[in-house]
Design a protein around this motif. Structure first.
Motif, PDB file in Angstrom:
ATOM      1  N   PHE A 194       1.070  -1.244   0.446  1.00 13.03           N
ATOM      2  CA  PHE A 194       0.060  -0.067   0.060  1.00 13.03           C
ATOM      3  C   PHE A 194       1.237   1.175  -0.329  1.00 13.03           C
ATOM      4  CE2 PHE A 194      -0.086  -2.032   4.253  1.00 13.03           C
ATOM      5  CZ  PHE A 194       0.396  -1.454   4.743  1.00 13.03           C
ATOM      6  N   ASP A 195       0.153   2.441  -0.623  1.00 13.25           N
ATOM      7  CA  ASP A 195       1.116   3.620  -0.413  1.00 13.25           C
ATOM      8  C   ASP A 195       1.560   4.576   0.520  1.00 13.25           C
ATOM      9  OD1 ASP A 195      -1.665   5.031  -0.932  1.00 13.25           O
ATOM     10  OD2 ASP A 195      -0.796   4.500  -2.999  1.00 13.25           O
ATOM     11  N   ARG A 196       0.644   4.710   1.472  1.00 12.61           N
ATOM     12  CA  ARG A 196       0.721   5.291   2.950  1.00 12.61           C
ATOM     13  C   ARG A 196      -0.034   4.143   4.325  1.00 12.61           C
ATOM     14  NH1 ARG A 196      -4.003   3.965   1.325  1.00 12.61           N
ATOM     15  NH2 ARG A 196      -5.735   4.498   2.835  1.00 12.61           N
ATOM     16  N   PRO A 197       0.868   5.213   5.415  1.00 10.90           N
ATOM     17  CA  PRO A 197       1.128   3.920   6.250  1.00 10.90           C
ATOM     18  C   PRO A 197      -0.155   3.902   6.597  1.00 10.90           C
ATOM     19  CG  PRO A 197       1.955   6.454   6.542  1.00 10.90           C
ATOM     20  CD  PRO A 197       2.069   5.898   4.993  1.00 10.90           C
ATOM     21  N   VAL A 198      -0.393   2.767   7.684  1.00 12.74           N
ATOM     22  CA  VAL A 198      -2.220   3.072   7.474  1.00 12.74           C
ATOM     23  C   VAL A 198      -1.785   1.831   9.043  1.00 12.74           C
ATOM     24  CG1 VAL A 198      -3.898   1.407   7.526  1.00 12.74           C
ATOM     25  CG2 VAL A 198      -3.020   1.570   5.439  1.00 12.74           C
ATOM     26  N   ILE A 199      -2.204   2.589  10.293  1.00 15.01           N
ATOM     27  CA  ILE A 199      -2.188   2.514  11.509  1.00 15.01           C
ATOM     28  C   ILE A 199      -3.226   2.840  12.142  1.00 15.01           C
ATOM     29  CG2 ILE A 199      -0.530   2.980  13.548  1.00 15.01           C
ATOM     30  CD1 ILE A 199       1.378   3.629  11.816  1.00 15.01           C
ATOM     31  N   ASN A 200      -4.255   1.908  13.180  1.00 10.85           N
ATOM     32  CA  ASN A 200      -5.723   2.358  13.222  1.00 10.85           C
ATOM     33  C   ASN A 200      -5.494   0.826  14.317  1.00 10.85           C
ATOM     34  OD1 ASN A 200      -7.082   0.707  11.783  1.00 10.85           O
ATOM     35  ND2 ASN A 200      -6.556   2.120   9.654  1.00 10.85           N
ATOM     36  N   PRO A 201      -6.884   0.726  14.397  1.00 11.20           N
ATOM     37  CA  PRO A 201      -7.317   0.637  15.697  1.00 11.20           C
ATOM     38  C   PRO A 201      -7.865  -1.240  15.181  1.00 11.20           C
ATOM     39  CG  PRO A 201      -9.102   2.191  16.539  1.00 11.20           C
ATOM     40  CD  PRO A 201      -7.590   2.782  15.044  1.00 11.20           C
ATOM     41  N   LEU A 202      -8.383  -1.174  14.190  1.00  7.30           N
ATOM     42  CA  LEU A 202      -8.501  -2.106  13.109  1.00  7.30           C
ATOM     43  C   LEU A 202      -7.071  -2.636  13.079  1.00  7.30           C
ATOM     44  CD1 LEU A 202     -11.279  -1.463  11.041  1.00  7.30           C
ATOM     45  CD2 LEU A 202     -11.665  -2.703  12.867  1.00  7.30           C
TER      46      LEU A 202
ATOM     47  N   GLU B 275     -10.539  -9.805   3.882  1.00  6.73           N
ATOM     48  CA  GLU B 275     -11.704  -8.908   4.789  1.00  6.73           C
ATOM     49  C   GLU B 275     -10.778  -7.912   5.293  1.00  6.73           C
ATOM     50  OE1 GLU B 275     -16.220  -9.976   4.447  1.00  6.73           O
ATOM     51  OE2 GLU B 275     -14.865 -10.443   6.805  1.00  6.73           O
ATOM     52  N   ARG B 276     -10.647  -8.502   6.560  1.00  8.84           N
ATOM     53  CA  ARG B 276     -10.450  -7.315   8.055  1.00  8.84           C
ATOM     54  C   ARG B 276      -9.281  -6.206   6.853  1.00  8.84           C
ATOM     55  NH1 ARG B 276     -11.044  -9.542  13.450  1.00  8.84           N
ATOM     56  NH2 ARG B 276     -12.641 -11.297  12.802  1.00  8.84           N
ATOM     57  N   LEU B 277      -8.524  -6.625   6.461  1.00  6.18           N
ATOM     58  CA  LEU B 277      -7.159  -5.824   5.951  1.00  6.18           C
ATOM     59  C   LEU B 277      -8.387  -4.500   5.301  1.00  6.18           C
ATOM     60  CD1 LEU B 277      -4.445  -8.198   4.331  1.00  6.18           C
ATOM     61  CD2 LEU B 277      -4.270  -5.808   6.376  1.00  6.18           C
ATOM     62  N   SER B 278      -9.073  -5.216   4.134  1.00  7.37           N
ATOM     63  CA  SER B 278      -9.648  -4.356   3.301  1.00  7.37           C
ATOM     64  C   SER B 278     -10.729  -3.171   4.327  1.00  7.37           C
ATOM     65  CB  SER B 278     -10.861  -4.948   2.546  1.00  7.37           C
ATOM     66  OG  SER B 278     -11.881  -4.007   1.961  1.00  7.37           O
ATOM     67  N   GLY B 279     -11.107  -3.973   5.609  1.00  6.43           N
ATOM     68  CA  GLY B 279     -12.220  -3.218   6.411  1.00  6.43           C
ATOM     69  C   GLY B 279     -11.315  -2.195   6.994  1.00  6.43           C
ATOM     70  N   ALA B 280      -9.715  -2.345   7.075  1.00 11.07           N
ATOM     71  CA  ALA B 280      -8.798  -1.703   7.432  1.00 11.07           C
ATOM     72  C   ALA B 280      -8.072  -0.744   7.132  1.00 11.07           C
ATOM     73  CB  ALA B 280      -7.303  -1.991   8.496  1.00 11.07           C
ATOM     74  N   GLY B 281      -8.540  -0.729   5.621  1.00 12.77           N
ATOM     75  CA  GLY B 281      -8.389   0.165   4.701  1.00 12.77           C
ATOM     76  C   GLY B 281      -6.570  -0.276   3.528  1.00 12.77           C
TER      77      GLY B 281
END
Length: 497
Positions: free
Chosen positions: A266-274, A392-398
């Motif tokens: 992915f092309d940006r950092p994805v750091i969230n509760p999910l 599916e979980r990854l998609s929900g997390a962005g």
């Protein structure tokens, strides 16, 4: 002109030499043993690793060594090598599965809020990471810790021994629990809470950067030309993603071995509760301005090994008689129709997104009409359903996954790759060079030495793909309907057995 990529794993190391047109000029592999000084402990002797690295380099150098222009190294993560001021190894390395550091990880979580740790490092405190094990050394081996000059992860250790400056690439630094994955610097706040001196760590550098030249005395010993450029490498998973051609957002490599690991880009950092809840780390890719995460299982090919070992005596006998690989024979015996039952493949616990080491496997929907072929197919469906849960979980997390590149032992089965495409409703592409990690390192060597203008250009030049398996709409629709039922099984049986 050739490029040498090394892939240093926990049980052996590989060397691959390719020319700038993608032709393989040499390959070699050497094993070494994991050590267990006491039950439950897991260590690796860095000197044994170094001996094996030199052996594989010498072997490939006998074929194409004089043409090698640059070297880079992919390696497993978390474990580090303690070196004194003379560059001598001070102790064995503690592997990620070694429990030492658990108390220290818990103390870190209490000392610095878990959410703050996750926001900074893209992961959560755990004993597997390097920083808690450094704290363990300080607390339990204070004399060793006092003598330490550097703690280097294995890619950096091998390159240092070859002649590089002490460093840690960004992707491996992210496996320490001490790295700011957005700022791309060591996390001073965490190091302060851990009471670990920043000077013990190699300077963080991007992958694909020149970090030194091969020592002249080693060039002679290894059969390489003088002045070979050394280039910073990376963690084995993002190196394998590069070596598979997974260079754009949405692409992912699917490593189908004893376990399974899908590494999406992915092309940006994805750091969230999910991502925190699912155990998905945010890791800098070996490509600039891109990131990866790891969705993994504790079983995949090991499920087939379990079946063969317990129930496959006849399959092995038939395979031996015909000269067939027993795993190919097992898959050939799978039902041609979708299974009417489910296998939950948590036979060694559940990894992402559950992170439930106490989980147990299950077979659901057995009847008196269930055949051996249906069970075999249900096993292969089960390991694929498990990765569907992750996607599916990854998609929900962005984090989207739009296509897969398959590597590993099970990627040799066209039948299984077609099943994965049907079930996941994604195109699945096979690779012609199976050593994606070593190839990724070779691509980084080419980018760092100017053979290629960028790693992306190197991947375009060197990666060779095979057949792409496209999902068949009727089967994709069938498995989407079945998936909802599968996804409920873990929670339904949790705590039973």
């Amino acid at each position: 002109m050739s490029l040498l990529g090394l892939d240093v794993g926990t049980s052996g190391c590989k060397a691959l030499v390719v020319d700038e047109a993608g032709n393989v000029r040499g390959q070699a592999y050497r094993e070494y043993a994991m050590l267990s000084p006491e039950p439950g402990l897991a260590e690796l002797d860095p000197e044994q690793v170094w001996t094996a690295v030199k052996a594989v380099i010498r072997q490939v150098a006998s074929d194409a060594g004089r043409e090698v222009r640059a070297i880079s190294v992919a390696s497993f993560g978390e474990a580090f090598v303690a070196l004194d001021g003379g560059g001598r190894v001070l102790s064995n390395s503690l592997l990620y599965i070694d429990p030492r550091g658990a108390d220290e990880a818990e103390r870190l979580s209490r000392s610095m809020d878990e959410r703050a740790i996750h926001a900074l490092t893209g992961t959560t405190a755990h004993a597997m990471y390097s920083l808690p094990k450094m704290m363990w050394y300080r607390n339990n081996r204070p004399q060793l810790h006092a003598r330490a000059w550097k703690y280097l992860l294995f890619s950096g250790f091998v390159l240092f021994r070859l002649g590089a400056e002490p460093h840690t690439d960004h992707s491996l630094a992210a496996r320490t629990l001490a790295f700011d994955v957005v700022g791309k610097t060591w996390a001073e706040a965490l190091l302060g809470h851990a009471d670990i001196d920043r000077g013990l760590l190699g300077d963080p550098v991007a992958s694909g950067m020149p970090v030194g030249r091969l020592r002249p005395e080693l060039a002679t010993e290894l059969g390489l030309p003088s002045g070979v450029l050394l280039v910073s490498g990376g963690h084995d998973q993002p190196c394998a993603a590069l070596g598979a051609g997974a260079v754009r957002a949405g692409m992912a490599i699917d490593g189908l071995g004893t376990t399974e690991c899908v590494t999406p880009v992915f092309d940006r950092p994805v750091i969230n509760p999910l991502t925190a809840a699912g155990g998905y780390a945010c890791v800098p890719h070996v490509l600039a301005e891109r990131y990866v995460t790891y969705a993994f299982t504790f079983t995949c090919g090991s499920m087939l090994a379990w079946y063969l070992g317990r129930f496959g005596e006849g399959i092995r006998a038939r395979a031996d008689a015909s000269g067939m690989n027993p795993y190919d024979a097992l898959i050939a015996g799978a039902s041609s129709e979708p299974a009417g039952m489910f296998v939950l493949p948590h036979f060694a616990g559940a990894a992402t997104p559950y992170m439930d080491t106490g989980a147990r496997g299950a077979m659901v929907g057995l009847t008196l009409d269930t055949s051996a072929g249906e069970i075999i197919r249900a096993i292969l469906e089960g390991v694929t359903f498990e990765m569907m849960v992750n996607v599916e979980r990854l998609s929900g997390a962005g984090i989207a996954v739009s296509e897969l590149f398959a590597t590993g032992g099970l990627a040799r089965s066209e039948w299984f790759l077609q099943l994965k495409a049907d079930m996941m409703d994604l195109p699945v592409t096979a690779l012609r060079i199976s050593e994606a990690g070593a190839l990724g390192a070779a691509i980084l060597a080419g980018a760092g030495s100017g053979v290629f203008r960028s790693p992306e250009e190197g991947a375009q030049a060197l990666v060779r793909t095979g057949r792409t398996f496209l999902p068949r709409p009727d089967l994709a629709r069938h498995y989407r309907e079945r998936f909802g039922r599968y996804a409920c099984i873990h929670d339904a049986i949790r705590g039973i057995g």
